[in-house]
Motif scaffolding. Structure first.
Motif, short mmCIF file in Angstrom:
data_model
loop_
_atom_site.label_atom_id
_atom_site.label_comp_id
_atom_site.label_asym_id
_atom_site.label_seq_id
_atom_site.Cartn_x
_atom_site.Cartn_y
_atom_site.Cartn_z
N ASP A 228 0.70 -1.30 -0.20
CA ASP A 228 0.06 -0.16 0.02
C ASP A 228 1.00 1.20 0.05
O ASP A 228 1.98 1.16 0.27
CB ASP A 228 -0.96 -0.07 1.35
N PRO B 204 0.92 5.84 -1.01
CA PRO B 204 0.12 6.85 -1.71
C PRO B 204 0.28 6.78 -3.36
O PRO B 204 1.40 6.02 -3.50
CB PRO B 204 0.72 8.26 -1.07
N SER B 205 -0.16 7.81 -4.27
CA SER B 205 0.26 7.53 -5.50
C SER B 205 1.42 8.17 -5.99
O SER B 205 1.86 9.11 -5.19
CB SER B 205 -0.84 8.48 -6.28
N LYS C 228 4.09 2.13 -6.26
CA LYS C 228 3.62 0.79 -6.11
C LYS C 228 3.64 0.02 -7.39
O LYS C 228 3.87 -1.30 -7.29
CB LYS C 228 2.38 1.02 -5.76
N ARG D 47 -4.69 0.94 -1.61
CA ARG D 47 -4.61 1.84 -0.23
C ARG D 47 -4.89 1.02 1.02
O ARG D 47 -4.55 1.59 1.91
CB ARG D 47 -5.45 3.21 -0.38
N ASP D 48 -5.76 -0.08 0.88
CA ASP D 48 -6.26 -0.74 2.06
C ASP D 48 -6.06 -2.00 2.25
O ASP D 48 -6.67 -2.89 2.83
CB ASP D 48 -7.68 -0.16 2.04
N TYR E 203 4.63 -0.87 3.25
CA TYR E 203 4.03 0.45 2.97
C TYR E 203 4.97 1.08 2.34
O TYR E 203 6.11 1.71 2.93
CB TYR E 203 3.38 0.90 4.55
N ASP F 189 -3.63 12.93 -2.11
CA ASP F 189 -3.26 12.33 -0.68
C ASP F 189 -4.21 12.73 0.06
O ASP F 189 -4.58 12.00 1.03
CB ASP F 189 -1.68 13.01 -0.17
N ASP G 12 -7.23 10.65 -0.39
CA ASP G 12 -6.94 9.18 0.01
C ASP G 12 -6.95 8.84 1.39
O ASP G 12 -7.46 7.92 1.72
CB ASP G 12 -5.66 8.70 -0.91
N LEU H 159 -6.22 5.62 3.12
CA LEU H 159 -4.96 5.27 3.20
C LEU H 159 -4.34 5.22 4.47
O LEU H 159 -4.30 6.28 4.91
CB LEU H 159 -3.99 6.14 2.09
#
Ligand code: C5P
Length: 238
Positions: free
Chosen positions: A9, A11-12, A16, A130-131, A145, A181, A184, A192
């Motif tokens: 997981d 943030p953009s 990832k 994110r989850d 993470y 951010d 999310d 997130l």
């Protein structure tokens, strides 16, 4: 849980997708990009023509979504809506701008989370979103993470857009990253967050290859320990 599950997981712009794909390919596991599912749900709602800022209308529209997710070895997850391949169409700036309306709706999240868990039951998986470690697979074998500073993530995104011949300014991209951010992280369900037992990795000054290799090392350790535990319990040992 007999399936081996690794969640990634963050943030953009934290890297990832690239990193998760490298990890999956090198460990020979299936790769799931859950962002693609939220993107497809958003595209569907846009096509139906409802008001996206009306959560009830979104929940209604989602009932007619026939979503097919195909996990591909060594490539992006392919998504189809009613049989039509939309893998590229879900990546437009319009879809990205509208996702938060759809991803905030509880009915959408519950439905996609259920789909993701079913995919997890079908075999070993590396899944990004994110989850994934907090909500979807709380008992995953390894939770990672990934993060990087907003400035580094904006710079990456800016370069990516430039490579694709898309006009943008760094300041605009940075504003966009900070806004995403906020959206999310402030989402009540499935927002997130770092899982308590997740390993944190700062990707700011590392190459995707370096990050992937650290994850692979961690994963091999965890999966070997799990196999030993299963073998012991089969033999009735503690
Ligand atoms: O990963 P990607 O940037 O394609 O995800 C697009 C958006 O989908 C995210 O900004 C987030 O709003 C939503 N999303 C989500 N939960 C996930 C994956 C993505 O809400 N597990």
């Amino acid at each position: 849980m007999s399936q081996n599950i690794i969640t990634i997981d963050g943030p953009s712009g934290a890297g990832k997708s690239t990193i998760t794909r490298l990890v999956a390919a090198r460990l020979g596991l299936r790769y799931l990009d859950t962002g693609a599912m939220y993107r497809a749900a958003t595209l569907h709602c846009m096509r139906v023509g409802i008001r996206l800022d009306d959560p009830k209308a979104v929940a209604g529209a989602i009932k007619s979504l026939q979503l097919d997710v195909e996990l591909v070895q060594d490539g992006p997850v392919r998504v189809r809506i009613s049989g039509q391949d939309v893998t590229d169409k879900i990546r437009t700036p319009e879809v990205t701008r509208n996702i938060h309306y759809v991803a905030d709706v509880m009915e959408v999240r519950n439905w996609l989370v259920e789909m993701q868990r079913k995919i997890g039951l079908q075999g070993d998986l590396v899944t990004e979103g994110r989850d994934q470690g907090t909500l979807v697979f709380p008992h995953a074998d390894l939770k990672v993470y990934l993060f990087a500073s907003p400035e580094v993530r904006a710079r990456r995104r800016f370069n990516e857009l430039k490579e694709r011949g898309m006009e943008s300014s760094y300041d605009e991209v940075l504003k966009d990253v900070s806004q995403r951010d906020h959206l999310d992280m402030s989402r009540e369900l499935g927002g997130l967050r770092k899982a308590m037992d997740a390993v944190e990795l700062d990707t700011s000054s590392l190459t995707p290859d370096e990050v992937a290799e650290s994850i692979i090392k961690l994963a091999k350790g965890r999966l070997a320990a799990k196999t030993r535990k299963i073998d012991k319990s089969k033999l009735g040992l503690k």
